[in-house]
Design an enzyme around this catalytic site. Structure first.
Site, short mmCIF file in Angstrom:
data_model
loop_
_atom_site.label_atom_id
_atom_site.label_comp_id
_atom_site.label_asym_id
_atom_site.label_seq_id
_atom_site.Cartn_x
_atom_site.Cartn_y
_atom_site.Cartn_z
N CYS A 144 22.82 -9.83 -9.59
CA CYS A 144 23.43 -11.11 -9.26
C CYS A 144 24.94 -10.98 -9.32
CB CYS A 144 22.95 -12.20 -10.23
SG CYS A 144 23.61 -13.84 -9.90
N HIS A 187 15.75 -16.31 -5.01
CA HIS A 187 16.88 -16.08 -5.92
C HIS A 187 18.01 -17.07 -5.64
CE1 HIS A 187 19.65 -13.19 -8.18
NE2 HIS A 187 20.50 -14.02 -7.59
N GLU A 188 18.38 -17.22 -4.37
CA GLU A 188 19.50 -18.09 -4.02
C GLU A 188 19.16 -19.57 -4.21
OE1 GLU A 188 22.20 -16.69 -3.85
OE2 GLU A 188 21.47 -14.65 -3.49
N HIS A 191 19.56 -20.64 -7.69
CA HIS A 191 20.95 -20.96 -8.03
C HIS A 191 21.24 -22.44 -7.77
CE1 HIS A 191 22.92 -17.34 -9.34
NE2 HIS A 191 22.53 -16.64 -8.28
#
Length: 214
Positions: A144, A187-188, A191
């Site tokens: 990351c 993953h994004e 966020h």
């Protein structure tokens, strides 16, 4: 199993993509603070990537982002889209994806490198949301931009996802994505919800310990 996953959501894809998505109420996309930050550099100037190791940065990284109504003519939005693109493709970062909160902007915007498409282009997504996850999981070696010098393998990323998002014109889109590219999206989008990939590692560790006790 993959066949069953795609077959089971085929009707969902057709129904949801053909319907109109309810947009957030019209209002300025960015706060005054965000606008000042975005316009503080040229469209080609990378932005500072927030780090989880910094207490103030961490507060922002842990705050969920908000959806917005896409305005293709919004100069600040277009400026930001370019700046965050140059951030993720900058020689000092070279990531395969980035989310707006990683540069201090709490809006639901991500860039993803589409490793599953010809020539692996970067593409931007507004208000992305994963509507369905496959039961089939994959092990993913993750890093990351906001967690320097650390990589680890997560084991709970779904192999395939059904994704909805708005494009640059504000049109609502639906798509099924699989393999490592699906992991990038997960993953994004994490966020955007204030979640770091290390949270998955902690959860896996806790479940492993619980398993041993039982």
């Amino acid at each position: 199993m993959r066949f069953l996953f795609f077959y089971s959501i085929a009707l969902v894809v057709l129904m949801s993509c053909s319907s109109l998505k309810k947009q957030p109420d019209p209002k300025p996309i960015f706060t005054p603070r965000e606008t000042t930050l975005i316009m503080s550099g040229t469209s080609e100037k990378p932005m500072r990537v927030l780090l989880i190791t910094d207490p103030l940065d961490s507060l922002i990284l842990r705050t969920p982002s908000v959806a917005f109504k896409v305005d293709a003519q919004d100069k600040v939005l277009n400026h930001f889209v370019e700046r965050i693109y140059h951030t993720v493709t900058d020689s000092l970062t070279r990531g395969v994806g980035i989310a707006a909160p990683q540069v201090g902007i709490l809006k639901r915007i991500i860039w993803v490198k589409r490793l599953d498409l010809a020539q692996e282009p970067f593409q931007v997504y507004f208000n992305p949301e994963i509507k369905k996850y496959s039961d089939l999981k994959q092990d993913v070696r993750e890093g990351c931009l906001s967690i320097p010098d650390y990589r680890a393998t997560t084991q709970d990323r779904s192999y395939a996802i059904y994704l909805e998002y708005d494009d640059k014109t504000g049109s609502h889109k639906c798509e099924m994505v699989e393999a490592f590219t699906a992991a990038i999206f997960q993953h994004e989008i994490d966020h955007l919800n204030g979640i770091m990939f290390t949270d998955h590692l902690l959860k896996e560790k806790q479940e492993s310990v619980k398993h041993k006790i039982e």
